[in-house]
Design a protein around this motif. Structure first.
Motif: not given
Length: 1451
Positions: A918-919, A952-954, A956-959, A993-994
């Motif tokens: 996905a990255k 969730l971090s993934l 955010m990174d993609i967005l 935070i979530f």
């Protein structure tokens, strides 16, 4: 600039802290680029704080906040950060001192003018911010529009497509924000750059942005555009409909519709400011013909269907704009409907795809936008089109199909349409085109559903006409014979359609009618004409009628003739195949008869040969013999096949295969398996000669549909149009199916044949032994290898996928035990071989991945784990993005099929591998990887909790790394977030935070207002309701969902209503205070999708039962307004604002002057479709009839919905509790007068179908309040004061002309009035009501309804006798109680009773005798004369039993 305030006097607020943090980030950004995630979180909190902060605090920090945001933007930031910073800039200027808009816009323009190509992110940030400011403050900065346009001209030449995209979005916002109030030169320059540079951009996202700029020009009135410019823009939009990207075509289709709507309304065209006066606006003459009709007719080549669909959507956008934006009366839609129908070919041929497009326009663009009065006249208009001598078959089909839909939508058959029925629809039954006849029959079926009273007459007329036609064909010759044969077949089709409607009719129809149809059918099959041509047509029509009877009638009604019916096939399938083929005469006609016979045999199997039927085995053997004979006929005919009979033979094969599939157990016809296998493996043995199957769309899991190729759109009807291929030789629509296909002839015969071969292959494959399965798998593998580099390879791959999916799905229902390893290994090899081919389409990739998932269900846990590890290993060295994306989906399918527990140990490895994919920088791979991860999350459940932070971090990174705002990728991120909410829902808390990040991500992806991302936004609300109710208040949810109820996107409306339903179920107390009833009713009134309408009704009913115990008066008020209001149909956009043609969805803040007063109450985002154009909603005076009926039904539920609290039914107790303030002060008994008054009004309303509802409500009120005392008059009942209304309602219902439902309801009410005692002291009232129920008794033998089923008359008779029996029982009990103190009013009745006692006694005894036969299940004697007609019928007795039990209750 902002004013200065002393900060020392005020404490540091949350907003001030966030501004300080933002300043710190901006200050250090020059040395070190800010962390995107940190900026994203901070800006999300800042926007939230701006909304909550008081204006005084905003003014204190405004300048610092603006400077920090500006610095962040021009230093360069990621796309989501740029967007949040731009939104924050606009909000703080709006809520603070708005004068800074001038300096801020000027500084942004200056930066952009000096922007360098080496600084794309900086330029994009400034452009996005300036666009956001134009969006909200455009009227104030119109003087800078020309400079902004010049800037866009510069930015459009950047190499980075995201810069060009942002530049065009900025231009769109600038155009919409400024309206038509800027200088003429600005608009001229803007239009020039759009047409010269933007529309032909090499990037599809830029072309979409260019189309939206054209649409924006249309929405603001086209300032600076003359007729020539509008014509040129429309011409290019038509050309753009050939674009290979679907989203580009959709964008230009919408722009085309908007431009043409503006061109057709010169009064709405805006004249911009300029030194030279603009010429007067002119109408775009011939625009519709030139840009819609002509390109539609001329469409050809590989892209012809895409062009037609685009033009179809343009028509719909045009018609919606004409109606909603420019407020033309809905009667004008008829004129446009004629132009739409004229696009169809004028000859006798039928282009199914063109016809489907026209049907879509007529339904969505025309009918759905009409009010009921216009729909009534539209029916007559369509009828006149049928009468037109120039109408081609295609035009007649479109008119008939639209007639059916309009009748169902309207819910009634207007008198003026009945007058033209014979000359229009009935005349079309005899049309030479079989498709026209079928559509005419379906129209008559729709008419019968809407007006059941006409069914009996239509069937009787049809049977009589059919008998007459049978006699005529025996003597006619030549052209007259052909006309008679067409009429005969048409009448048979109509009868078949009318017979099929029986289960839908609330009162059925007489049993004699289907019996007469059955007799005619038998005669046509056993006594055909001597003329061979006529005999073939007669037999085919006879089998058609029999099919409909078997498919529609309850089998209990036909059981006594089952063996006679079964023997009808003996004459046709008992001969020698060779002899039958060699017979003289037209072989094609005989094959058509065989096809019709097999079709009827399929209906027989579905009716009688069921797994639990008592005589199923006896009936099955002859069926198997007939089907085996049909297979033999096919084998001989295929050997001697001639070109002219191939279509007929293919249909015969299709019908035969369908018949075999209808048998409940494939092992029962095991002897026929070899022949069926030989037939069904043709797509693998002779792959080059077979079409590609279209079954994958039905077989594939709908949850993966967004991967393509059939991506769900705004509504199911549009999806059907996009997927529709059409043909010129497809099968005729089946007139007895509950719902015919959306469009006629969806598939060619050859494609339908391949479909049925493969589906039947799946059933046979599932019933084979291991060796047989391996043999068939080997055949597929050989086909796959042989097709490499062949032109038919893609079709063979699809066919292999269909066969395997059908087979494995059949296996799941047939064999609970796991398959052997050899079979599983062979199938796995085939699927992986398909996936390894890099150029396969999305449907094949999905099918193979899903197939691997099915293998996990058919194998054991060891096999599943081994296959999962194997696929994970394949990802390690794979380089092909298509293959790796497919493996990601396959892994997700494995987890979905095996479940979370079976593969729980492999969840970490799967998540890690897919997350790595996905990255990737390849967007297509990212989308497939995200979906594979989604499937894994949904399957893993709680075992995924440990992976939530990383996932969730993934997301955010993609967005944060995606620069082009690709909708599909944003949708994938949204789906991932929703899956995370489902996993950790109970742990989500406000402020965590979530939760904050999930909420911010969903808000960001939905900001683009695309349907796909808005869907995820509404689904996020639904997930919170279901899994995290503690995270957000009910009020907040409701406020988010209510605007979506009026969306023009059906998918959004459906999800919003279902979410509200969940809210009602989860927290009924909180939802009551929101008072959403009115919103739901008005949404229901405007709803055109039946599924959403049913969901809305269910939701309203749930809300009624939830809230009624505490506020019954509120519901009485709502229902009264709905039932008695003339109507509240919405009309959009009551006026077009001179300075703001776009209305109110795009917020503006004043004009280009020194006025600092905001012209809006708040900031709002853009809507969708024409909502984006800012339609203001007002309501007219008329509700739709169906909404009023439902409101009356809701009112009927109200006495039960209040619950069992005694205070609702006792006036003294209610007053006491209200005085003591115990609980609610809103009790139903306090409003009983209003309730009875309203029920009486409904019972005497002009709509006959609503009258029984009002009487039923009065009966319910009698049940609930009959013993309630009147505290004002001791010794009297509360309902005594309402006897005048009750008696009047009974008198109206017991009229001789009343329908059966009304009469039954009236008799029930009369019984309750007599036995309740509320008129016991009123001799006149007792006499009156006794005389009312005595009147039908005097005409007892005439109580017959020939148009309805026999049980209807019987039920009325039982109700009448029960009313008299209840009266006598009550009277004699009264006499025994009072002995010599009998009131005068009852003494006066005794002579009246004596007159009717003898006849009543006879009737009661005979009814009791009939009842005893039913209860004791006695065998009826032949000489037994039943009192209730048809009581011996199982159907009639089942309908009457509840009524008899109520009338003769157990002791």
């Amino acid at each position: 600039m902002a004013k200065k305030y002393v900060r020392e006097t005020m404490p540091l607020s949350r907003f001030g802290v966030l501004v300080a943090q933002l300043e710190s980030i901006a200050a250090s950004a020059a040395q070190q680029p800010p962390e995107p995630l940190l900026c994203f979180d901070l800006l999300s909190d800042l926007i939230s704080a701006i909304d909550e902060e008081p204006k005084e605090s905003i003014l204190l920090w405004q300048r610092k906040c603006e400077d920090a945001l500006y610095s962040l933007l021009i230093l360069g930031a990621r796309r989501p950060v740029r967007h949040l910073a731009s939104v924050a800039m606009a909000r703080i200027i709006f809520k603070g001192d708005a004068i800074s808009i001038y300096s801020r816009a000027s500084s942004l323009q200056g930066f952009l003018s000096d922007g360098k190509k080496s600084e794309p992110q900086r330029v994009a940030g400034a452009a996005q911010c300036l666009g956001e400011l134009y969006k909200h403050f455009g009227r104030r900065i119109t003087s800078g529009l020309l400079e902004t346009t010049i800037i866009v001209t510069k930015l459009i030449k950047f190499h980075e497509e995201f810069v060009r995209q942002e530049a065009l979005y900025m231009l769109q916002n600038a155009l919409e924000g400024s309206g038509g109030s800027a200088a003429s030169s600005a608009y001229t320059e803007a239009f020039r750059l759009i047409m010269r540079f933007a529309v032909g951009d090499k990037s599809f996202v830029c072309r979409i942005a260019a189309a939206r700029c054209l649409k924006a020009f249309a929405h603001i009135g086209g300032p600076g555009l003359g007729v020539g410019e509008l014509d040129n823009a429309a011409s290019y939009c038509v050309k753009a409909l050939e674009d290979p990207i679907s989203s580009v075509r959709d964008a230009f289709a919408e722009a085309l519709g908007s431009l043409l709507a503006l061109g057709m309304n010169p009064d709405a065209q805006v004249q911009p400011r300029g030194k030279v006066p603009s010429p007067p606006a002119k109408k775009l003459e011939g625009g519709l013909q030139r840009h819609l009709a002509l390109p539609f007719r001329k469409a050809s080549g590989g892209r012809s269907k895409d062009v037609r669909v685009g033009l179809t959507l343009s028509w719909v956008f045009f018609l919606q704009a004409i109606r909603l934006k420019y407020l033309q009366p809905d009667s004008e839609l008829q004129n446009f409907a004629l132009q739409v129908m004229d696009m169809l070919c004028a000859d006798t041929s039928v282009d199914a795809h063109a016809l489907a497009c026209v049907l879509y326009i007529l339904r969505v663009g025309v009918t759905d936008q009409m009010m009921e009065p216009t729909q009534r006249s539209f029916l007559v208009f369509l009828g006149k089109q049928l009468q037109s001598a120039d109408a081609s078959p295609s035009m007649k089909i479109s008119a008939l199909r639209t007639l059916s839909y309009t009748l169902k939508t309207l819910g009634e058959v207007p008198f003026e349409f009945k007058e033209v029925l014979d000359d229009t629809v009935v005349a079309a039954v005899s049309h030479p085109s079989q498709l026209v006849c079928v559509e005419a029959a379906l129209t008559l079926r729709a008419l019968a559903e809407v007006d059941p009273t006409c069914v009996g007459g239509l069937i009787s007329f049809g049977v009589t006409t059919l008998n007459a036609l049978r006699e005529n064909v025996s003597f006619e010759k030549g052209s007259n014979l052909q006309f008679e044969l067409d009429s005969l077949h048409g009448q048979a089709t109509v009868l078949a359609a009318l017979v099929s409607v029986s289960p839908k009719l609330p009162l059925g129809y007489p049993a004699r009618l289907p019996r007469s149809v059955l007799e005619v059918s038998k005669k046509m099959l056993t006594e055909p004409s001597r003329n061979l041509v006529a005999a073939a047509v007669e037999k085919e029509a006879g089998w058609l009628l029999l099919s409909s009877l078997l498919a529609s009638m309850p089998k209990e009604e036909l059981e006594d003739q089952v063996f006679d019916i079964l023997s009808l096939w003996a004459t046709i399938f008992s001969g020698n195949p060779e002899h039958e083929i060699k017979q003289t005469g037209d072989l094609t006609s005989r094959i058509c008869v065989w096809s019709a016979a097999v079709d009827a045999l399929t209906a027989f199997v579905r009716c009688f040969v069921t797994p639990n039927a008592a005589n199923s085995g006896i009936l099955l053997q002859p069926v198997l013999v007939y089907l085996s004979s049909a297979l033999s006929y096919i084998a001989v005919a295929r050997v001697k096949e001639m070109p002219n009979m191939k279509p007929a033979l293919d249909i015969f094969i299709i019908k035969t295969l369908i018949a075999y599939q209808s048998l409940p157990d494939p092992f029962t016809y095991k002897n026929d398996h070899p022949q069926i296998v030989q037939l069904c493996t043709t797509p693998y043995r002779v792959a080059s000669g077979c079409d590609e199957s279209s079954c994958l769309r039905l077989l594939l899991d709908k949850r993966d549909a967004w991967l393509g190729p059939w991506i769900p759109g705004r509504d199911w009807f549009e999806d059907e149009l996009r997927a529709f291929q059409g043909s010129k030789d497809g099968l005729m629509p089946c007139v007895w199916e509950s719902e015919p296909s959306s469009f006629p002839q969806p598939e060619t015969i050859s494609k339908t044949l391949v479909n049925q071969m493969l589906l039947c292959f799946g059933v046979i494959f599932a019933s084979q032994e291991s060796s047989g399965m391996l043999s068939l798998l080997g055949m597929m593998e050989q086909c796959l290898k042989a097709g490499k580099k062949q032109s038919w390879h893609a079709a063979s791959v699809t066919n292999i996928c269909v066969g395997l999916l059908a087979g494995f799905k059949a296996l799941l229902s047939l064999r609970p035990q796991p398959l052997g390893p050899e079979i599983l290994g062979s199938a796995q090899a085939i699927f992986q071989s398909i996936l390894s081919e890099g150029d396969i389409c999305a449907s094949q990739r999905r099918a193979s991945s899903e197939g691997l998932g099915l293998l996990a269900r058919l194998g054991n846990d060891i096999f599943t784990a081994r296959m999962t590890r194997s696929l994970l290993g394949d990802l390690t060295g794979a380089t092909d993005s298509s293959y790796t994306g497919s493996i990601a989906i396959a892994l997700g399918c494995l987890h979905r099929s095996a479940g979370g527990m079976a593969l729980s140990t492999l969840v970490p490895a799967t998540v890690s591998s897919i997350s790595l994919l996905a990255k990737s920088s390849i967007a297509g791979l990212q989308i497939w990887a995200l979906h594979g991860l989604l499937l894994t999350i949904e399957a893993a459940g709680l075992s995924f909790v440990n992976h939530v932070p990383a996932t969730l971090s993934l997301a955010m990174d993609i967005l944060l790394s995606e620069e082009n705002g690709w909708v599909e990728l944003q949708q994938g991120i949204g789906r991932l977030i929703n899956a995370i909410v489902a996993v950790i829902g109970p742990e989500l808390a406000p402020g965590s935070i979530f939760f904050t990040r999930c909420k911010s991500v969903v808000a960001e992806i939905s900001s683009c207002q695309e349907t796909a991302t808005m869907l995820e936004s509404v689904r996020f609300t639904q997930q919170l309701v279901l899994f995290a109710p503690q995270a957000v208040s009910v009020h907040s949810h409701v406020q988010n969902l209510l605007p979506t109820l009026s969306s023009r996107q059906p998918t959004l409306r459906h999800l919003a209503v279902s979410t509200l339903r969940h809210l009602i179920e989860k927290d009924p107390v909180s939802i009551i205070d929101e008072q959403i009833e009115d919103n739901l009713f008005h949404m229901l009134d405007e709803e055109t999708d039946s599924e959403i309408g049913n969901l809305a009704r269910t939701t309203i009913m749930r809300l009624l039962y939830a809230s009624c115990p505490s506020r019954p008066s509120h519901w009485i008020s709502i229902c009264r307004n709905m039932v008695l209001a003339m109507s509240t149909r919405r009309t959009e956009n009551t006026k077009i604002l001179a300075n703001d043609p776009e209305g109110d969805t795009r917020t503006t803040f004043g004009e280009d002057d020194e006025n600092m007063v905001s012209s809006s109450e708040g900031m709002s985002g853009k809507g969708y479709g024409f909502e984006a154009a800012g339609m203001l909603s007002t309501r007219e005076k008329h509700l739709r009839y169906r909404t009023r009926v439902f409101a009356a039904e809701c009112l009927n539920h109200l006495p039960r919905a209040v619950g069992k609290n005694p205070a609702h039914f006792d006036l003294s107790l209610a007053r006491k509790q209200s005085a003591n303030r115990q609980g609610s002060s809103d009790w139903l008994v306090i409003h009983v007068q209003e309730l009875i008054s309203l029920a009486y009004q409904i019972s005497t309303i002009q709509f006959e179908n609503m009258q029984p509802v009002g009487l039923g409500l009065l009966s319910t009120v009698m049940d609930k309040f009959e013993r309630t005392p009147d505290p004002e008059l001791p010794g009297h009942l509360l309902l005594e004061q309402y006897q005048a209304q009750l008696l009047s309602a009974v008198r109206t219902s017991l009229d001789t002309s009343a329908g059966p439902l009304l009469l039954e309801a009236g008799l029930q009410l009369a019984t309750k009035i007599l036995t309740s005692g509320i008129i016991s002291g009123d001799q006149v009232a007792v006499k009156r009501i006794f005389s009312l129920i005595s009147r039908p008794l005097n005409d007892f033998k005439e109580l017959y309804y020939p148009s309805f089923a026999e049980w209807v008359s019987c039920k009325i008779k039982i109700r009448l006798l029960a009313a008299h029996a209840s009266l006598k029982c009550y009277t004699y009990a009264f006499l025994r109680r009072y002995h010599n103190r009998i009131p005068d009013e009852y003494l006066a009745l005794l002579p009246l009773f004596s007159k009717s006692s003898s006849i009543l006694g006879k009737y009661w005894i005979r009814v009791l005798k009939d009842y005893s036969y039913i209860c004791l299940c006695l065998h009826l004697k032949k000489n037994w004369n039943q009192f209730l007609d048809g009581i011996q019928s199982p159907l009639v007795s089942s309908k009457l039993q509840p009524c008899l039990e109520e009338s003769w209750p157990e002791a």
